[in-house]
Design an enzyme around this catalytic site. Structure first.
Site, PDB file in Angstrom:
ATOM      1  N   ARG A  48       1.294  -1.438   0.403  1.00  0.00           N
ATOM      2  CA  ARG A  48       0.603   0.473   0.249  1.00  0.00           C
ATOM      3  C   ARG A  48       0.793   1.273   0.506  1.00  0.00           C
ATOM      4  O   ARG A  48       0.859   2.248  -0.837  1.00  0.00           O
ATOM      5  CB  ARG A  48      -0.618  -0.445   1.268  1.00  0.00           C
ATOM      6  CG  ARG A  48      -2.386  -1.200   1.055  1.00  0.00           C
ATOM      7  CD  ARG A  48      -3.140  -0.948   2.439  1.00  0.00           C
ATOM      8  NE  ARG A  48      -1.544  -1.783   3.027  1.00  0.00           N
ATOM      9  CZ  ARG A  48      -2.209  -1.521   4.837  1.00  0.00           C
ATOM     10  NH1 ARG A  48      -3.902  -0.419   5.077  1.00  0.00           N
ATOM     11  NH2 ARG A  48      -1.160  -1.251   5.463  1.00  0.00           N
ATOM     12  N   ASN A 108      -5.860  -2.875   1.880  1.00  0.00           N
ATOM     13  CA  ASN A 108      -6.176  -4.000   2.149  1.00  0.00           C
ATOM     14  C   ASN A 108      -7.970  -4.443   2.029  1.00  0.00           C
ATOM     15  O   ASN A 108      -8.777  -3.835   2.564  1.00  0.00           O
ATOM     16  CB  ASN A 108      -5.269  -4.814   3.275  1.00  0.00           C
ATOM     17  CG  ASN A 108      -4.022  -4.439   2.978  1.00  0.00           C
ATOM     18  OD1 ASN A 108      -3.438  -4.684   2.003  1.00  0.00           O
ATOM     19  ND2 ASN A 108      -3.773  -4.601   4.773  1.00  0.00           N
TER      20      ASN A 108
END
Length: 89
Positions: free
Chosen positions: A18, A36
């Site tokens: 990320r 996520n």
């Protein structure tokens, strides 16, 4: 401008994916977010110019050093207004 929904599968959680995605998006001027998913994938919502998003997708398909990207699913999406690119929780 176009918007994409991107689903990335593989070993992509707990490996800095990320934050890698946020860095690349900010460098390219892409707006949106990354998060996520409970099923182990990473979801990316990205808004930008088509050529810029092509560069972004190339980086996403490679991922950071500890990630193993096994699949990338891309869908066109409605354009939403975001000021920046962030990691969502």
């Amino acid at each position: 401008m176009i918007a994409l929904e991107i689903y990335v599968s593989g070993n992509v959680q707990g490996v800095g994916f990320r934050y890698f995605t946020r860095r690349v998006a900010r460098e390219l001027g892409i707006k949106g977010y990354v998060k996520n998913l409970p099923d182990g994938r990473v979801y990316i919502y990205a808004v930008g110019e088509e050529l810029t998003l092509d560069k972004f997708l190339s980086a996403v398909k490679s991922g950071p050093p500890l990630a193993t990207v096994r699949g990338v699913e891309v869908k066109k999406a409605e354009i939403e207004n975001y000021e920046s690119f962030e990691v969502a929780y």
